[in-house]
Design a protein around this motif. Sequence first.
Motif, PDB file in Angstrom:
ATOM      1  N   GLN A  37      18.775 -11.348 -21.600  1.00 47.41           N
ATOM      2  CA  GLN A  37      18.045 -11.816 -22.773  1.00 47.41           C
ATOM      3  C   GLN A  37      18.555 -13.181 -23.228  1.00 47.41           C
ATOM      4  N   GLN A  38      19.851 -13.414 -23.149  1.00 48.04           N
ATOM      5  CA  GLN A  38      20.409 -14.718 -23.504  1.00 48.04           C
ATOM      6  C   GLN A  38      19.917 -15.800 -22.552  1.00 48.04           C
ATOM      7  N   LYS A  39      19.830 -15.491 -21.266  1.00 48.73           N
ATOM      8  CA  LYS A  39      19.332 -16.458 -20.283  1.00 48.73           C
ATOM      9  C   LYS A  39      17.868 -16.796 -20.560  1.00 48.73           C
ATOM     10  N   LYS A  40      17.075 -15.774 -20.871  1.00 47.16           N
ATOM     11  CA  LYS A  40      15.665 -15.977 -21.163  1.00 47.16           C
ATOM     12  C   LYS A  40      15.489 -16.838 -22.412  1.00 47.16           C
ATOM     13  N   GLN A  41      16.262 -16.578 -23.447  1.00 50.54           N
ATOM     14  CA  GLN A  41      16.186 -17.347 -24.681  1.00 50.54           C
ATOM     15  C   GLN A  41      16.606 -18.797 -24.454  1.00 50.54           C
ATOM     16  N   LYS A  42      17.620 -19.004 -23.637  1.00 47.41           N
ATOM     17  CA  LYS A  42      18.081 -20.358 -23.333  1.00 47.41           C
ATOM     18  C   LYS A  42      17.000 -21.138 -22.587  1.00 47.41           C
ATOM     19  N   ALA A  43      16.326 -20.488 -21.627  1.00 45.58           N
ATOM     20  CA  ALA A  43      15.257 -21.145 -20.876  1.00 45.58           C
ATOM     21  C   ALA A  43      14.080 -21.477 -21.793  1.00 45.58           C
ATOM     22  N   ARG A  44      13.753 -20.594 -22.720  1.00 47.64           N
ATOM     23  CA  ARG A  44      12.646 -20.846 -23.664  1.00 47.64           C
ATOM     24  C   ARG A  44      12.986 -22.015 -24.577  1.00 47.64           C
ATOM     25  N   ASN A  45      14.204 -22.050 -25.108  1.00 44.21           N
ATOM     26  CA  ASN A  45      14.608 -23.159 -25.978  1.00 44.21           C
ATOM     27  C   ASN A  45      14.588 -24.483 -25.221  1.00 44.21           C
ATOM     28  N   LEU A  46      14.977 -24.475 -23.954  1.00 43.27           N
ATOM     29  CA  LEU A  46      14.934 -25.677 -23.134  1.00 43.27           C
ATOM     30  C   LEU A  46      13.496 -26.137 -22.929  1.00 43.27           C
ATOM     31  N   MET A  47      12.588 -25.192 -22.668  1.00 37.37           N
ATOM     32  CA  MET A  47      11.172 -25.516 -22.485  1.00 37.37           C
ATOM     33  C   MET A  47      10.589 -26.109 -23.767  1.00 37.37           C
ATOM     34  N   LEU A  48      10.891 -25.504 -24.925  1.00 38.85           N
ATOM     35  CA  LEU A  48      10.380 -26.016 -26.193  1.00 38.85           C
ATOM     36  C   LEU A  48      10.948 -27.396 -26.507  1.00 38.85           C
ATOM     37  N   GLY A  49      12.176 -27.644 -26.112  1.00 36.81           N
ATOM     38  CA  GLY A  49      12.787 -28.942 -26.350  1.00 36.81           C
ATOM     39  C   GLY A  49      12.228 -30.039 -25.455  1.00 36.81           C
ATOM     40  N   ASP A  50      11.709 -29.661 -24.293  1.00 37.64           N
ATOM     41  CA  ASP A  50      11.198 -30.643 -23.334  1.00 37.64           C
ATOM     42  C   ASP A  50       9.704 -30.930 -23.495  1.00 37.64           C
ATOM     43  N   LEU A  51       9.045 -30.336 -24.485  1.00 39.68           N
ATOM     44  CA  LEU A  51       7.620 -30.588 -24.684  1.00 39.68           C
ATOM     45  C   LEU A  51       7.384 -32.055 -25.028  1.00 39.68           C
ATOM     46  N   LYS A  52       6.293 -32.593 -24.505  1.00 40.20           N
ATOM     47  CA  LYS A  52       5.953 -33.988 -24.804  1.00 40.20           C
ATOM     48  C   LYS A  52       4.438 -34.129 -24.865  1.00 40.20           C
ATOM     49  N   LYS A  53       4.000 -35.224 -25.421  1.00 41.96           N
ATOM     50  CA  LYS A  53       2.579 -35.508 -25.558  1.00 41.96           C
ATOM     51  C   LYS A  53       1.930 -35.556 -24.175  1.00 41.96           C
ATOM     52  N   GLY A  54       0.785 -34.879 -24.050  1.00 45.78           N
ATOM     53  CA  GLY A  54       0.065 -34.849 -22.782  1.00 45.78           C
ATOM     54  C   GLY A  54       0.316 -33.594 -21.953  1.00 45.78           C
ATOM     55  N   ASP A  55       1.325 -32.791 -22.298  1.00 42.44           N
ATOM     56  CA  ASP A  55       1.584 -31.544 -21.571  1.00 42.44           C
ATOM     57  C   ASP A  55       0.459 -30.545 -21.823  1.00 42.44           C
ATOM     58  N   LYS A  56       0.054 -29.841 -20.794  1.00 43.39           N
ATOM     59  CA  LYS A  56      -0.924 -28.764 -20.934  1.00 43.39           C
ATOM     60  C   LYS A  56      -0.140 -27.478 -21.176  1.00 43.39           C
ATOM     61  N   VAL A  57      -0.447 -26.796 -22.283  1.00 46.85           N
ATOM     62  CA  VAL A  57       0.333 -25.633 -22.696  1.00 46.85           C
ATOM     63  C   VAL A  57      -0.572 -24.444 -22.992  1.00 46.85           C
TER      64      VAL A  57
END
Length: 98
Positions: A37-57
């Motif tokens: 669960q900690q690994k999954k949460q870390k990956a999600r936080n990394l994904m949310l931090g890397d969002l940028k304009k133009g990304d399809k989500v």
Amino acid sequence: MLLAEAGTTGEPSMLTTFVLPLVLMFAVFYFLLIRPQQKKQKARNLMLGDLKKGDKVITIGGIHGTIFEITDDMVVLQINDATKMTFDRSAVNGVKTD
């Protein structure tokens, strides 16, 4: 004197009967539940931090869109040419890869 008598009778000590099973149960819970669960949460936080304009989500509600504008806590998605919707950044479930 009681310790010497307990050791000579062949009975298991309190360490092996009480503490050792608790430690083993905690280790199993840690490696099967807590750590993944900690690994999954870390990956999600990394994904949310890397969002940028133009990304399809994709949002947690299943709405597909392109990031039109982004701030620290809000995301504006362009759904089609005329529709823009505002979401919390945490509402983004994943980034689409084509």
